[in-house]
Design an enzyme around this catalytic site. Sequence first.
Site, PDB file in Angstrom:
ATOM      1  N   HIS A  81      -8.946   2.149  34.889  1.00 22.91           N
ATOM      2  CA  HIS A  81      -9.599   3.078  33.963  1.00 22.91           C
ATOM      3  C   HIS A  81     -10.785   2.443  33.253  1.00 22.91           C
ATOM      4  CE1 HIS A  81      -6.632   1.408  30.934  1.00 22.91           C
ATOM      5  NE2 HIS A  81      -7.654   1.579  30.123  1.00 22.91           N
ATOM      6  N   ASP A 125      -2.926   0.170  37.786  1.00 25.37           N
ATOM      7  CA  ASP A 125      -4.135   0.318  36.972  1.00 25.37           C
ATOM      8  C   ASP A 125      -4.991  -0.952  37.017  1.00 25.37           C
ATOM      9  OD1 ASP A 125      -6.034   1.114  35.156  1.00 25.37           O
ATOM     10  OD2 ASP A 125      -4.608   1.818  33.666  1.00 25.37           O
ATOM     11  N   SER A 156      -7.256  -2.987  26.960  1.00 23.65           N
ATOM     12  CA  SER A 156      -7.141  -2.584  28.360  1.00 23.65           C
ATOM     13  C   SER A 156      -7.851  -3.603  29.248  1.00 23.65           C
ATOM     14  CB  SER A 156      -7.767  -1.208  28.569  1.00 23.65           C
ATOM     15  OG  SER A 156      -7.023  -0.211  27.944  1.00 23.65           O
TER      16      SER A 156
END
Length: 712
Positions: free
Chosen positions: A91, A228, A648
């Site tokens: 992402h 991810d 992240s």
Amino acid sequence: MQSTVKRNVKRYAMALTAMLSAASAQADEGMWTLYNLPQAVYQQMQDEGFALPYADLYQSEHAVKNAVVNFCGYCSGVVVSPNGLVFTNHHCGFEAIRSHSTVEHDYMLNGFAAKSYEEELPNEDMFVSFMVEQKDVTKDLEKLGLYELSLADQSHFLDSIENAWSKEVKAKDSTLRLEIKPFFEGNAFYATTYRDFTDLRLVFTVPKSMGKFGGETDNWMWPRQTCDFSVFRIYADPKTNGPAKYSKDNVPYRPESWAPVSLQGYQEGSFSMTMGYPGSTNRYISSFGIRERRDAENEPRAQVRGVKQEVMQRHMRADEAVRIKYDSKFARSANYWKNSIGMNKCIDSIGLIRQKADFEAAIRRYQDSTGYLKGKLDLDLMKRLYDQRLTMRKALMNFNETFRGTCELVDRAIKVHNGMAVKGPKNKKKKQYVEFADNSETWDEATEKEVLAVLMDNYRKQVDKAFLPDIYQIVDRDYQGDYARYINDVWSKSVLMKSNTPIYINKKSFMKDPGVKMGLALTALRDSLLQPILATYDSINLQERYLCNIKLRMEQDLPHYSDANFTMRLSYGQVGGFLLGGAPSGYYTTSESLLEKMKKADRIIDYFAEPEMHQLMDAPDYGIYADKQTGKMQLCFLTNNDITGGNSGSPMFNGKGELIGLAFDGNWDSLSSDLRFDRELARCIGVDVRYMLYMMDKWGHADRLIQEIQAK
């Protein structure tokens, strides 16, 4: 009296220390700066299984921090090879992947694996930053008179000092830049030196079905099976191995050190450390600030985005070209839509505002007994200031979520009044103009129009009529309340929607243009909402700074960390689960659990995956990527590391400083942790590096990358 006060402070500190020690078995709170990591914190890390010397965190030539990067100013990443490969989340690379995608070559949908350096894809406006050095410059700034200035003047003063010190740094090494940021609510300031690399190329990404598996259904939730991650490569000047603008002649960057990748896995209780760039926490904020966050920020954000996303999703599902354009936009919107809902739920369920109010009562008692910051910290004043602006803050959030960044027409309408570069000769005013580049590949007209029409209708229902811009009078008078007809008319008639066309700003026709009039009305309303908020800004910030200051003084025997501000931080703890609905959550997921969800794709679209992915997850043997203890293909895992947005892509290391995964999410049950860390519930969700490598190997057949990484 002084001796009594000292005894009380000591007793309070001892109680807090005991509480901290007892809680350490549950979770280790903290986003710690590295250059001044307290010895007590390092000792606790050692007790929990960290095996590297203190210097190998920050100081030594091959310190762990040297492999960790700020990824594009909004995520984190880690260098994992001698040729500059960078792991980050899928992402985090979403927009880069989207920007290279077309209906014919849909890398977002189908994934991408470069088979050679030549196939690696360059990206505009992307970069990675390495932190070179950080130091406390508070005393230097105090000597220069920082705290003698008003808060407004402090901002200008800091900008000028930052510019001056940056020039000094660049004079020694032109590849460096320097930033000064406030810590501890402005009670301290640190200067951080960075080296930026701007030639960053996409190397590998899994298909969206895996990189975003679970979508918004699973976002912020546990258990997770999302793969991810994405892979980029840093390119450098072939002569200096230093930063360089994109050039076909640039070569892969050769870092002095990189993170070793481990295939050995983890067990419950194993040491885990994240290192990255957490974006923003507010754990020192007052109870009044938390109420404002809940009622004036989170609530309207969630409401408006929920309405917007329904329209976006309908158009995306109807047209593949539209989906490609909006995939990244939808993901960004939905992420903090769900975060806002979850945070408000947690704020109320744990009684966070009441907890903060109780702590502030203790602050009052401490202030009364010691006299510290008497006449400066005034909690009653702070409450009045927050109360004064609450309605305006909520209206402004509704305005921003409705009109800013939601429609190309409105973006251009506002931008033309707010700082666009004016072109043309200065001595010929009638030839001065602004111009919009053609960016039609990033938006769809029908989608933009319907989103704006629905949001305009929704805005009217959410705010007092005093907060309606003048365009609503036009809609009512000339279009009988039909928002869609108004928007269609403005879109077709306004010169603003003509790309690569000079818009002459000094002609009389400019102010008569319907798009220009729309922008003027919106700008005027936003300014009217903003002014009373700005009038309280300095006073509230000063009171919050005093509140943090007195907390640090009252707890001076304890180590403290500053709120996250997108500077490098370390967090540590253990691998392990929590109680989820009264039952053990488990601390890792396996391929079997992924297959079970994939079978539900007919009912939950976020669980769709291609047949090939079913086969890969149902393999009879996962080889070197299977866990040594369980024999399973482990996908995602939990630790109690401290995490927030910006983390992240943060590397997750074991006690030897070896990479075991990438952080990509927190858990729904503790979304108020940005305001107060929940020792029992707060968890960091990571994607297992073995899962990542398995997909690179068995799906992507990326042998050259597997060999380059040399995982052990």
